[in-house]
Design an enzyme around this catalytic site. Structure first.
Site, PDB file in Angstrom:
ATOM      1  N   ASP A 139      14.125   7.716  31.135  1.00 54.44           N
ATOM      2  CA  ASP A 139      15.219   6.866  31.577  1.00 54.44           C
ATOM      3  C   ASP A 139      15.516   7.081  33.061  1.00 54.44           C
ATOM      4  O   ASP A 139      16.668   7.011  33.477  1.00 54.44           O
ATOM      5  CB  ASP A 139      16.470   7.203  30.745  1.00 54.44           C
ATOM      6  CG  ASP A 139      17.285   5.973  30.407  1.00 54.44           C
ATOM      7  OD1 ASP A 139      16.811   4.861  30.664  1.00 54.44           O
ATOM      8  OD2 ASP A 139      18.408   6.131  29.895  1.00 54.44           O
ATOM      9  N   CYS A 194      13.165  -7.137  10.638  1.00 50.77           N
ATOM     10  CA  CYS A 194      14.599  -7.419  10.508  1.00 50.77           C
ATOM     11  C   CYS A 194      14.856  -8.510   9.466  1.00 50.77           C
ATOM     12  O   CYS A 194      15.970  -8.612   8.942  1.00 50.77           O
ATOM     13  CB  CYS A 194      15.187  -7.847  11.856  1.00 50.77           C
ATOM     14  SG  CYS A 194      15.218  -6.531  13.093  1.00 50.77           S
ATOM     15  N   CYS A 197      18.266 -10.584   8.198  1.00 56.40           N
ATOM     16  CA  CYS A 197      19.477  -9.787   8.443  1.00 56.40           C
ATOM     17  C   CYS A 197      20.048 -10.070   9.834  1.00 56.40           C
ATOM     18  O   CYS A 197      19.327 -10.078  10.831  1.00 56.40           O
ATOM     19  CB  CYS A 197      19.152  -8.303   8.309  1.00 56.40           C
ATOM     20  SG  CYS A 197      20.566  -7.221   8.612  1.00 56.40           S
ATOM     21  N   CYS A 200      23.845  -6.762  12.656  1.00 56.51           N
ATOM     22  CA  CYS A 200      24.161  -6.224  13.982  1.00 56.51           C
ATOM     23  C   CYS A 200      24.830  -7.266  14.868  1.00 56.51           C
ATOM     24  O   CYS A 200      25.766  -6.963  15.622  1.00 56.51           O
ATOM     25  CB  CYS A 200      22.902  -5.693  14.646  1.00 56.51           C
ATOM     26  SG  CYS A 200      21.571  -6.905  14.830  1.00 56.51           S
ATOM     27  N   CYS A 204      29.141  -6.867  16.205  1.00 53.22           N
ATOM     28  CA  CYS A 204      29.509  -6.548  17.585  1.00 53.22           C
ATOM     29  C   CYS A 204      30.970  -6.890  17.856  1.00 53.22           C
ATOM     30  O   CYS A 204      31.382  -8.052  17.741  1.00 53.22           O
ATOM     31  CB  CYS A 204      28.613  -7.315  18.557  1.00 53.22           C
ATOM     32  SG  CYS A 204      29.001  -6.956  20.289  1.00 53.22           S
ATOM     33  N   CYS A 220      29.088  -6.098  26.499  1.00 51.25           N
ATOM     34  CA  CYS A 220      28.748  -4.948  25.653  1.00 51.25           C
ATOM     35  C   CYS A 220      29.663  -3.768  25.968  1.00 51.25           C
ATOM     36  O   CYS A 220      29.881  -3.422  27.139  1.00 51.25           O
ATOM     37  CB  CYS A 220      27.283  -4.567  25.883  1.00 51.25           C
ATOM     38  SG  CYS A 220      26.765  -3.084  25.004  1.00 51.25           S
ATOM     39  N   CYS A 247      29.017   2.652  22.418  1.00 54.43           N
ATOM     40  CA  CYS A 247      29.316   1.963  21.158  1.00 54.43           C
ATOM     41  C   CYS A 247      28.094   2.058  20.257  1.00 54.43           C
ATOM     42  O   CYS A 247      26.965   1.922  20.733  1.00 54.43           O
ATOM     43  CB  CYS A 247      29.656   0.496  21.433  1.00 54.43           C
ATOM     44  SG  CYS A 247      30.020  -0.478  19.955  1.00 54.43           S
ATOM     45  N   CYS A 250      26.297  -1.752  16.413  1.00 50.99           N
ATOM     46  CA  CYS A 250      25.120  -2.529  16.001  1.00 50.99           C
ATOM     47  C   CYS A 250      24.072  -1.650  15.328  1.00 50.99           C
ATOM     48  O   CYS A 250      23.191  -2.160  14.628  1.00 50.99           O
ATOM     49  CB  CYS A 250      24.527  -3.291  17.183  1.00 50.99           C
ATOM     50  SG  CYS A 250      23.808  -2.255  18.473  1.00 50.99           S
ATOM     51  N   CYS A 254      22.929  -1.344  10.752  1.00 49.31           N
ATOM     52  CA  CYS A 254      21.508  -1.651  10.579  1.00 49.31           C
ATOM     53  C   CYS A 254      20.993  -0.988   9.301  1.00 49.31           C
ATOM     54  O   CYS A 254      21.048   0.244   9.162  1.00 49.31           O
ATOM     55  CB  CYS A 254      20.715  -1.148  11.779  1.00 49.31           C
ATOM     56  SG  CYS A 254      18.930  -1.424  11.616  1.00 49.31           S
TER      57      CYS A 254
END
Length: 353
Positions: A139, A194, A197, A200, A204, A220, A247, A250, A254
């Site tokens: 990162d 996914c 579904c 998520c 939010c 966000c 946060c 989401c 899942c």
């Protein structure tokens, strides 16, 4: 040592090294991101990055790994679980007076830990085959780590834009070794899992998802509490609830995260009881206390002023009580205009302006 290593055998040895160093999985991919390059450009053109100007900088180095590190032939992607045991996330969110801190930020900052492990991985490879070209990333540069990890077989990018693994959910950190070794490539994830579904997207709190796989970062909560430097938009404050750093919503809903495993890494365990603190308690910290208790923590990067800003919003959404109102009133004359404005807003929510 032979002049040319057996790269198939070397790849398996590298996987064994990674496991010994605490990584849950390692994948090897080509230095390319495919369709993600066009996706990134459309996302930037829409302005969804907000104040994160760095997402658009560095030219094409973000989407062309060989430009970032010339000579790169493979990208070794690794993942490491971070979910603390007994993290009681849903319970914390339901208690309006609790301070909710994203689970990844409860322990020590992952950057140094994973970078150190990647260096150890490189050292072990070098001990086997001699000097080789590599560079480690956690990162820390224009690297599209989720795209590279998905193409190395570590999972698929879900509708919530997180990398999801069928056996581990999404509570894990990623790191990369760019290398000039022509190792065998792992099969990329062929498709997402996914299905129909949309949990998520529906969960939010601030409706940050424009659609599947498309996040407007400006809405966000992770962006608002960590990346945004100025005032949090008024129309989003109430929806933030008690989330004061990041946060997890989401990910919480899942279905694949039922396979997430608690971390075995001691450094990712909660520190200073941040997984149990309430808003009033954290808002009472002076700057020296903040610096001392966030040393070596991802939280330190936002600084004390934004820490108070976020907590003021949380207190504005807390249960109306004398301790909450008194805590806010004590900051009404705080030197920072940013903090004062958010404190004023919070007091208004309790009818105590």
């Amino acid at each position: 040592m032979p002049d040319r290593p057996d790269y198939d055998a070397l790849a398996e040895q590298i996987r064994a090294f990674a496991s010994e160093l605490g990584f849950q999985q390692l994948g090897i991919g080509a230095p390319e991101i495919g369709e993600h390059e066009q996706w990134l450009q459309r996302w930037l053109n829409a302005g969804y990055q907000g104040e994160m100007e760095w997402m658009a900088s560095h030219g094409s180095k973000r989407t062309q790994p060989e430009e970032l590190v010339p000579g790169t032939q493979r990208v070794i992607s690794v993942r490491m679980d971070y979910l603390p045991a007994d993290s009681a996330m849903t319970k914390r969110l339901a208690n309006a007076d609790s301070a909710y801190i994203s689970r990844y930020a409860l322990g020590r900052d992952y950057h140094k830990l994973i970078r150190r492990r990647l260096q150890q991985l490189a050292d072990r490879i070098q001990a086997l085959i001699g000097p080789f070209g590599y560079r480690a990333f956690v990162d820390s540069a224009p690297v599209m780590e989720r795209a590279l990890a998905s193409r190395a077989g570590l999972g698929w990018i879900g509708k919530n834009t997180m990398l999801i693994n069928r056996k581990a959910g999404s509570y894990f950190f990623l790191g990369e070794l760019f290398t000039d070794l022509p190792l065998p490539i792992d099969q990329p994830q062929q498709s997402e899992h996914c299905g129909n579904c949309t949990a998520c997207l529906e969960r939010c709190p601030t409706d940050a998802f424009v659609g599947p796989h498309l996040l407007d970062a400006r809405r966000c909560i992770s962006y608002l509490t960590i990346e945004l430097k100025g005032a949090i938009p008024n129309d989003l404050r109430s929806a933030m609830g008690n989330r004061v750093f990041g946060c997890d919503d989401c990910q919480l809903v899942c279905p694949w995260n039922r396979f997430a495993k608690p971390t075995a890494e001691p450094d990712f365990s909660p520190r200073h009881q941040l997984d149990q603190a309430d808003l009033v308690e954290l808002f009472s910290w002076d700057e020296a206390t903040f610096l001392q208790r966030t040393e070596g923590s991802p939280i330190r990067r936002i600084g004390y002023e934004r820490w108070l800003r976020n907590l003021a919003v949380g207190l504005g959404n807390a249960t109306t009580s004398i301790p909450v109102i008194e805590a806010l009133k004590r900051r009404r004359a705080y030197p920072s205009e940013l903090v004062r404005e958010h404190v004023s807003w919070a007091l208004e929510q309790h009818g105590a302006a």
